[in-house]
Write a protein that holds these residues in place. Sequence first.
Motif, PDB file in Angstrom:
ATOM      1  N   GLN A   1       0.511   2.103 -11.890  1.00  0.00           N
ATOM      2  CA  GLN A   1       0.058   2.045 -10.490  1.00  0.00           C
ATOM      3  C   GLN A   1      -1.105   3.026 -10.350  1.00  0.00           C
ATOM      4  OE1 GLN A   1       0.595   0.136  -8.021  1.00  0.00           O
ATOM      5  NE2 GLN A   1       2.460  -0.993  -8.558  1.00  0.00           N
ATOM      6  N   SER A   2      -2.269   2.570 -10.759  1.00  0.00           N
ATOM      7  CA  SER A   2      -3.434   3.438 -10.932  1.00  0.00           C
ATOM      8  C   SER A   2      -4.063   3.945  -9.636  1.00  0.00           C
ATOM      9  CB  SER A   2      -4.497   2.705 -11.752  1.00  0.00           C
ATOM     10  OG  SER A   2      -4.868   1.487 -11.116  1.00  0.00           O
ATOM     11  N   LYS A   3      -3.575   3.491  -8.479  1.00  0.00           N
ATOM     12  CA  LYS A   3      -4.081   3.993  -7.199  1.00  0.00           C
ATOM     13  C   LYS A   3      -3.069   4.909  -6.502  1.00  0.00           C
ATOM     14  CE  LYS A   3      -7.199   0.107  -6.315  1.00  0.00           C
ATOM     15  NZ  LYS A   3      -7.572  -0.982  -5.378  1.00  0.00           N
TER      16      LYS A   3
ATOM     17  N   CYS B   1      -0.721   7.062 -13.302  1.00  0.00           N
ATOM     18  CA  CYS B   1      -0.866   7.163 -11.851  1.00  0.00           C
ATOM     19  C   CYS B   1      -2.004   8.116 -11.493  1.00  0.00           C
ATOM     20  CB  CYS B   1       0.446   7.608 -11.218  1.00  0.00           C
ATOM     21  SG  CYS B   1       1.722   6.300 -11.269  1.00  0.00           S
ATOM     22  N   ALA B   2      -2.451   8.059 -10.229  1.00  0.00           N
ATOM     23  CA  ALA B   2      -3.690   8.741  -9.841  1.00  0.00           C
ATOM     24  C   ALA B   2      -3.503  10.102  -9.193  1.00  0.00           C
ATOM     25  CB  ALA B   2      -4.475   7.838  -8.882  1.00  0.00           C
TER      26      ALA B   2
ATOM     27  N   THR C   1      -0.694   3.346  -2.826  1.00  0.00           N
ATOM     28  CA  THR C   1      -1.365   4.647  -2.777  1.00  0.00           C
ATOM     29  C   THR C   1      -0.394   5.788  -2.489  1.00  0.00           C
ATOM     30  OG1 THR C   1      -1.899   4.393  -0.427  1.00  0.00           O
ATOM     31  CG2 THR C   1      -3.532   3.608  -2.012  1.00  0.00           C
TER      32      THR C   1
ATOM     33  N   SER D   1      -1.691   7.954  -5.431  1.00  0.00           N
ATOM     34  CA  SER D   1      -2.241   9.304  -5.384  1.00  0.00           C
ATOM     35  C   SER D   1      -1.337  10.306  -4.670  1.00  0.00           C
ATOM     36  CB  SER D   1      -3.611   9.285  -4.692  1.00  0.00           C
ATOM     37  OG  SER D   1      -3.502   8.758  -3.375  1.00  0.00           O
TER      38      SER D   1
ATOM     39  N   LYS E   1       0.821  -1.211   0.000  1.00  0.00           N
ATOM     40  CA  LYS E   1       0.000   0.000   0.000  1.00  0.00           C
ATOM     41  C   LYS E   1       0.858   1.266   0.000  1.00  0.00           C
ATOM     42  CE  LYS E   1      -3.356  -2.937   0.819  1.00  0.00           C
ATOM     43  NZ  LYS E   1      -4.177  -3.452  -0.287  1.00  0.00           N
TER      44      LYS E   1
ATOM     45  N   ALA F   1      -2.141  -1.492  -6.002  1.00  0.00           N
ATOM     46  CA  ALA F   1      -2.529  -1.242  -4.613  1.00  0.00           C
ATOM     47  C   ALA F   1      -1.773  -0.089  -3.971  1.00  0.00           C
ATOM     48  CB  ALA F   1      -2.328  -2.506  -3.776  1.00  0.00           C
TER      49      ALA F   1
END
Length: 317
Positions: free
Chosen positions: A128-130, A151-152, A109, A132, A80, A107
């Motif tokens: 890593q699309s979560k 990325c987010a 963040t 943020s 995470k 996963a």
Amino acid sequence: MKIKRKISFLLAFLLTVTLISPVLTEDSYAAEVTASGSCGTNATYQLYSDGTLYISGSGAMADYAAANSSPFYNIRSSIKKVVIKSGITRIGNQAFALCASNDTGAAITSVEMADTVTSVGDFAFYCQSKLSSVKFSKNLKSIGYVAFMQCAFTSVDLPDSLTTIDGSAFSEAKLSSVTIPDSVTSMGHGAFWYCTSLKSAKISSGLTSLDFSQFYGCSSLEVMYIPDSVTSFETSYPGMSGTMFFGVSEDFYIWCYAGSYAASYAKKKNIPYVNPSLKDASLSLSDTSFAYDGTAKTPVVTVTYDGNTLTEGTDYT
């Protein structure tokens, strides 16, 4: 006497607890280690049960030829937060990359880099699309090819030490604005390609050229701040060509100085632009209030800039 005995007993108990209690360090808190190993010649990792991954040691992390060859790939859904500790100098190629944008293992963040980190490798956090939140090293010099694609995060605080942003480094990310530090002297093709949420971009004064692909398809882009240092716009490179500012917002305009290359280009292409120096102009009214007599009142408006009174209808851009 009984009260004294109780106090003495309590003090003795507290002293005993203090003596037998373990000293907790950053790596020995309540969470348990669920995975560990090597990720470089002198770099190791420990993953805790709360999802925090620590990278420790010295020097560079290893580079990986493919996402699924990284030691983190098989535990990707458990990571995470990534903490790169002091002593590590480089995040390796494809270290935390995923194989595709629809990888359900995404996963991570948040990422925190110690100030010893000077470079982020190619594809380091690809897809890593979560992701943020990223805290960059204050001494970071380069961000690799496709390093943060998709990325987010909606914003990034790029350090003044940064000199190189490689191709597609932030392409398709969720950025809403970006300021490229004046220390940046090299920015690759497609650096912010299809960042469709991007509304504003401030270009580094260390850059002398922009190419069409760097902000291609940024459909929400409303304003770009372009310094005098930029003296050319490239509309082609080997294997690809296109139009500057393709696909930007209908409300797009350029913020640039009079006489600059960007201002000249904007005039030629009928792109709206604003001279930022005029923001320092002052405005005054001949009258600020009137006695009502049933007739319209129009005060005289005077605009002055740099000691001169501006004339209505004159183009000062």
